[in-house]
Design a protein around this motif. Structure first.
Motif, PDB file in Angstrom:
ATOM      1  N   ALA A  67     -79.772  27.827  24.710  1.00 24.98           N
ATOM      2  CA  ALA A  67     -80.131  27.894  26.127  1.00 24.98           C
ATOM      3  C   ALA A  67     -78.935  27.605  27.012  1.00 24.98           C
ATOM      4  CB  ALA A  67     -81.263  26.914  26.426  1.00 24.98           C
ATOM      5  N   ALA A  68     -78.172  26.560  26.672  1.00 29.59           N
ATOM      6  CA  ALA A  68     -76.990  26.213  27.466  1.00 29.59           C
ATOM      7  C   ALA A  68     -75.958  27.327  27.425  1.00 29.59           C
ATOM      8  CB  ALA A  68     -76.389  24.905  26.946  1.00 29.59           C
ATOM      9  N   ALA A  69     -75.827  27.983  26.281  1.00 26.48           N
ATOM     10  CA  ALA A  69     -74.856  29.074  26.149  1.00 26.48           C
ATOM     11  C   ALA A  69     -75.287  30.305  26.937  1.00 26.48           C
ATOM     12  CB  ALA A  69     -74.652  29.429  24.681  1.00 26.48           C
ATOM     13  N   VAL A  70     -76.588  30.592  26.967  1.00 27.42           N
ATOM     14  CA  VAL A  70     -77.077  31.705  27.790  1.00 27.42           C
ATOM     15  C   VAL A  70     -76.701  31.458  29.247  1.00 27.42           C
ATOM     16  CG1 VAL A  70     -79.143  32.848  28.686  1.00 27.42           C
ATOM     17  CG2 VAL A  70     -78.967  32.361  26.252  1.00 27.42           C
ATOM     18  N   ALA A  71     -76.890  30.230  29.707  1.00 19.25           N
ATOM     19  CA  ALA A  71     -76.522  29.891  31.081  1.00 19.25           C
ATOM     20  C   ALA A  71     -75.022  30.015  31.303  1.00 19.25           C
ATOM     21  CB  ALA A  71     -76.996  28.476  31.406  1.00 19.25           C
ATOM     22  N   SER A  72     -74.229  29.585  30.323  1.00 16.77           N
ATOM     23  CA  SER A  72     -72.773  29.681  30.439  1.00 16.77           C
ATOM     24  C   SER A  72     -72.310  31.128  30.515  1.00 16.77           C
ATOM     25  CB  SER A  72     -72.108  28.973  29.246  1.00 16.77           C
ATOM     26  OG  SER A  72     -70.697  29.011  29.331  1.00 16.77           O
ATOM     27  N   LEU A  73     -73.092  32.014  29.912  1.00 17.49           N
ATOM     28  CA  LEU A  73     -72.783  33.450  29.961  1.00 17.49           C
ATOM     29  C   LEU A  73     -73.108  34.067  31.313  1.00 17.49           C
ATOM     30  CD1 LEU A  73     -73.907  35.040  26.567  1.00 17.49           C
ATOM     31  CD2 LEU A  73     -71.712  35.398  27.708  1.00 17.49           C
ATOM     32  N   GLY A  74     -73.830  33.319  32.134  1.00 18.06           N
ATOM     33  CA  GLY A  74     -74.269  33.865  33.412  1.00 18.06           C
ATOM     34  C   GLY A  74     -75.688  34.387  33.356  1.00 18.06           C
ATOM     35  N   LEU A 287     -78.915  37.639  22.423  1.00 19.69           N
ATOM     36  CA  LEU A 287     -80.121  37.664  23.245  1.00 19.69           C
ATOM     37  C   LEU A 287     -79.838  38.181  24.652  1.00 19.69           C
ATOM     38  CD1 LEU A 287     -81.736  34.273  22.178  1.00 19.69           C
ATOM     39  CD2 LEU A 287     -82.762  36.528  21.837  1.00 19.69           C
ATOM     40  N   VAL A 288     -78.764  37.692  25.257  1.00 18.75           N
ATOM     41  CA  VAL A 288     -78.423  38.162  26.602  1.00 18.75           C
ATOM     42  C   VAL A 288     -78.148  39.657  26.579  1.00 18.75           C
ATOM     43  CG1 VAL A 288     -76.676  38.059  28.430  1.00 18.75           C
ATOM     44  CG2 VAL A 288     -77.608  35.945  27.479  1.00 18.75           C
ATOM     45  N   ALA A 289     -77.385  40.097  25.583  1.00 22.15           N
ATOM     46  CA  ALA A 289     -77.066  41.527  25.489  1.00 22.15           C
ATOM     47  C   ALA A 289     -78.329  42.363  25.323  1.00 22.15           C
ATOM     48  CB  ALA A 289     -76.103  41.768  24.332  1.00 22.15           C
ATOM     49  N   GLN A 290     -79.234  41.904  24.458  1.00 20.15           N
ATOM     50  CA  GLN A 290     -80.466  42.657  24.242  1.00 20.15           C
ATOM     51  C   GLN A 290     -81.367  42.646  25.477  1.00 20.15           C
ATOM     52  OE1 GLN A 290     -81.992  44.361  21.126  1.00 20.15           O
ATOM     53  NE2 GLN A 290     -79.804  44.729  21.390  1.00 20.15           N
ATOM     54  N   SER A 291     -81.368  41.543  26.210  1.00 25.03           N
ATOM     55  CA  SER A 291     -82.193  41.485  27.417  1.00 25.03           C
ATOM     56  C   SER A 291     -81.654  42.408  28.508  1.00 25.03           C
ATOM     57  CB  SER A 291     -82.271  40.049  27.951  1.00 25.03           C
ATOM     58  OG  SER A 291     -81.051  39.652  28.555  1.00 25.03           O
ATOM     59  N   ARG A 292     -80.359  42.762  28.380  1.00 28.41           N
ATOM     60  CA  ARG A 292     -79.737  43.685  29.345  1.00 28.41           C
ATOM     61  C   ARG A 292     -79.639  45.101  28.774  1.00 28.41           C
ATOM     62  NH1 ARG A 292     -77.081  40.069  32.908  1.00 28.41           N
ATOM     63  NH2 ARG A 292     -78.218  38.107  32.722  1.00 28.41           N
ATOM     64  N   ASP A 293     -80.328  45.340  27.650  1.00 31.08           N
ATOM     65  CA  ASP A 293     -80.396  46.665  27.026  1.00 31.08           C
ATOM     66  C   ASP A 293     -79.055  47.173  26.497  1.00 31.08           C
ATOM     67  OD1 ASP A 293     -83.166  46.965  27.427  1.00 31.08           O
ATOM     68  OD2 ASP A 293     -82.830  47.592  29.499  1.00 31.08           O
ATOM     69  N   ALA A 326     -66.494  36.517  28.246  1.00 29.58           N
ATOM     70  CA  ALA A 326     -67.126  37.838  28.096  1.00 29.58           C
ATOM     71  C   ALA A 326     -66.447  38.876  28.979  1.00 29.58           C
ATOM     72  CB  ALA A 326     -68.607  37.757  28.426  1.00 29.58           C
ATOM     73  N   ALA A 327     -66.123  38.480  30.207  1.00 28.89           N
ATOM     74  CA  ALA A 327     -65.458  39.405  31.121  1.00 28.89           C
ATOM     75  C   ALA A 327     -64.096  39.821  30.579  1.00 28.89           C
ATOM     76  CB  ALA A 327     -65.307  38.763  32.494  1.00 28.89           C
ATOM     77  N   GLU A 328     -63.376  38.870  29.997  1.00 30.25           N
ATOM     78  CA  GLU A 328     -62.078  39.172  29.403  1.00 30.25           C
ATOM     79  C   GLU A 328     -62.234  40.117  28.214  1.00 30.25           C
ATOM     80  OE1 GLU A 328     -60.609  35.325  28.491  1.00 30.25           O
ATOM     81  OE2 GLU A 328     -60.168  34.806  30.572  1.00 30.25           O
ATOM     82  N   GLY A 329     -63.400  40.062  27.575  1.00 29.64           N
ATOM     83  CA  GLY A 329     -63.676  40.930  26.443  1.00 29.64           C
ATOM     84  C   GLY A 329     -64.281  42.275  26.840  1.00 29.64           C
ATOM     85  N   GLY A 330     -64.394  42.517  28.128  1.00 26.92           N
ATOM     86  CA  GLY A 330     -64.900  43.796  28.603  1.00 26.92           C
ATOM     87  C   GLY A 330     -66.392  43.851  28.849  1.00 26.92           C
ATOM     88  N   PHE A 331     -67.058  42.686  28.836  1.00 26.59           N
ATOM     89  CA  PHE A 331     -68.503  42.650  29.071  1.00 26.59           C
ATOM     90  C   PHE A 331     -68.803  42.279  30.525  1.00 26.59           C
ATOM     91  CE2 PHE A 331     -68.107  41.993  24.538  1.00 26.59           C
ATOM     92  CZ  PHE A 331     -69.164  42.739  24.005  1.00 26.59           C
ATOM     93  N   SER A 332     -69.756  42.938  31.102  1.00 29.51           N
ATOM     94  CA  SER A 332     -70.199  42.630  32.458  1.00 29.51           C
ATOM     95  C   SER A 332     -71.610  42.058  32.373  1.00 29.51           C
ATOM     96  CB  SER A 332     -70.185  43.882  33.335  1.00 29.51           C
ATOM     97  OG  SER A 332     -70.677  43.592  34.614  1.00 29.51           O
ATOM     98  N   ILE A 333     -71.747  40.759  32.623  1.00 28.06           N
ATOM     99  CA  ILE A 333     -73.045  40.095  32.503  1.00 28.06           C
ATOM    100  C   ILE A 333     -73.680  39.934  33.904  1.00 28.06           C
ATOM    101  CG2 ILE A 333     -74.255  38.058  31.695  1.00 28.06           C
ATOM    102  CD1 ILE A 333     -72.926  39.665  29.484  1.00 28.06           C
TER     103      ILE A 333
END
Length: 333
Positions: A67-74, A287-293, A326-333
C-alpha cells in the motif's frame, strides 16, 4: 458501478518490523530456517528481541508495504489492517497516513498489543522473519468497508492473513463485494510455509474465480503444485488462474495468462542490502500498472523497477519516491 477511487485496496497484517543484521551462525544457534517466516508467542518475542543486538524499527507488514509503495508511485491506495490503541499502533497509523494511504480501520481497544516482526538479515541480504501477530488476528468482517472495496480497482490480500479465521472471512467478504462491483481480486502467496498450510484453499479460490490475479515467487509456486520443476508449476497455474505475476529473483519476472506468457529481466542493483519487501514492492508496481491498463510486459517491468529500489537499503518501504524512479524509467503514472 461505483467510480474508481483507489488503484488498490490492500488487506493484511499491520506489523511493526524490527530489523537486525546477524551472521549465518546466529540462525544456526537459534535453529531458524533461513528465509522462512514463523509465528511466535509473546514469550519468544521477548527472548529473541533480547538476543538481536542493535535494531531498526519501521512500520511494515506485507500488504502494508505494498500500500505504501502504491502511494509512493503516485497511485491511490487504501488499507485494511488491525492495530491496537498503543504506542506502536499509533505510530503505524501515523506512518501509513503519512505516506498517503487511506487507513481508517478502527483500533483494537483493551486487547493484545500491536503486532511486530523481528527480521534477521544475513550478509547475503536474505531475511528470516519471526512474527508476533498480536492485534492482527482481530481483523474481522466488521472492518471491511464496502464503499472502499467497491471503489478499488483491485482488492489485494496477503496469504499470511489466511491464518486467523476472522481475517479469512473478512477477505472472502471483501472479494464478494469487489466482484459484485465489477472489480478484481488478488492474492499473494506470501511464503512457502503458508502455501503448505493452505494449499487446497488457495487452489480452490484460484479455480473458482475468487482470485483473478495471483502473486508468487518461484519457491511458492513450486510449493503450491508440489513440484521441483518450475515449468510444471507454470503450466499448471496457467490453467488455474486468469493471471499470475511470478517473481524470479535475479532472473526477473514473468506474467502468465491463459493466452500468453511474458518475461522481463530484473533491474540492475549496485548492492543487495536487504531483500525484505522485494515481492511487496513488485506487487505495487504490477497492481498500479494493471489498474491503468498497462500491458503485461510493462506491468512486470514496473514491478521489477519498484523491487530494485527496496533491496538496495534496509527496510521494506521505499526511501526514494517511486513515482520519480518510474518517470526516469519511462513510465507515466
Amino acid at each position: 458501478m461505483t467510480s474508481q477511487t483507489f488503484d488498490a485496496l490492500c488487506i493484511g497484517n499491520a506489523i511493526c518490523d524490527v530489523f537486525a543484521h546477524v551472521e549465518e551462525d546466529f540462525l544456526a544457534r537459534e535453529s531458524l530456517v533461513k528465509g522462512s517466516m514463523r509465528l511466535i508467542d509473546t514469550e519468544e518475542a521477548v527472548r529473541l528481541y533480547e538476543k538481536m543486538g542493535q535494531t531498526t524499527r519501521i512500520s511494515g507488514g506485507s500488504a502494508g508495504n505494498t500500500a505504501a509503495a502504491v502511494a509512493s508511485l503516485g497511485g491511490k491506495t487504501a488499507y485494511f489492517g488491525k492495530v491496537a490503541k498503543d504506542d506502536l499502533g499509533d505510530a503505524y497509523r501515523h506512518d501509513m497516513r503519512g505516506t498517503g494511504v487511506h487507513f481508517e480501520t478502527p483500533a483494537l481497544i483493551d486487547g493484545v498489543p500491536t503486532a511486530r516482526s523481528m527480521i534477521l538479515i544475513t550478509p547475503d541480504g536474505e531475511r528470516t522473519m519471526n512474527t508476533y501477530l498480536g492485534a492482527c488476528i482481530e481483523l474481522s468482517e466488521n472492518d471491511v468497508d464496502p464503499q472502499v472495496v467497491a471503489a478499488s480497482a483491485f482488492t489485494y490480500m496477503e496469504g499470511y492473513l489466511w491464518d486467523p479465521p476472522a481475517a479469512k472471512r473478512a477477505f472472502l467478504k471483501a472479494a464478494e463485494i469487489a466482484h459484485g462491483a465489477g472489480r478484481k481480486v488478488s492474492l499473494t502467496l506470501s511464503d512457502s510455509f503458508c502455501v503448505d498450510r493452505y494449499r487446497s484453499e488457495f487452489l480452490t479460490m484460484m479455480r473458482d474465480g475468487t482470485i483473478d490475479l495471483l502473486f508468487a515467487n518461484e519457491h511458492e509456486l513450486r510449493a503450491l503444485y508440489e513440484t521441483a520443476d518450475v515449468d510444471t508449476a507454470i503450466a499448471a497455474v496457467r490453467e488455474d488462474c486468469a493471471l499470475t505475476a511470478l517473481t524470479l529473483g535475479a532472473e526477473g519476472a514473468m506474467a502468465i495468462s491463459r493466452e500468453k506468457t511474458v518475461r522481463v529481466p530484473a533491474q540492475k542493483v549496485d548492492e543487495i542490502v536487504d531483500l525484505t519487501g522485494a515481492g511487496d514492492l513488485f506487487a505495487a508496481g504490477f497492481l498500479v500498472a494493471q489498474s491503468r491498463d498497462y500491458d503485461l510486459s510493462m506491468s512486470a517491468e514496473l514491478g521489477c523497477l519498484c523491487a530494485a529500489e527496496v533491496i538496495g537499503h534496509v527496510g521494506a518501504r521505499p526511501e526514494r519516491a517511486l513515482r520519480q524512479i518510474a518517470a526516469e524509467g519511462g513510465f507515466s503514472i
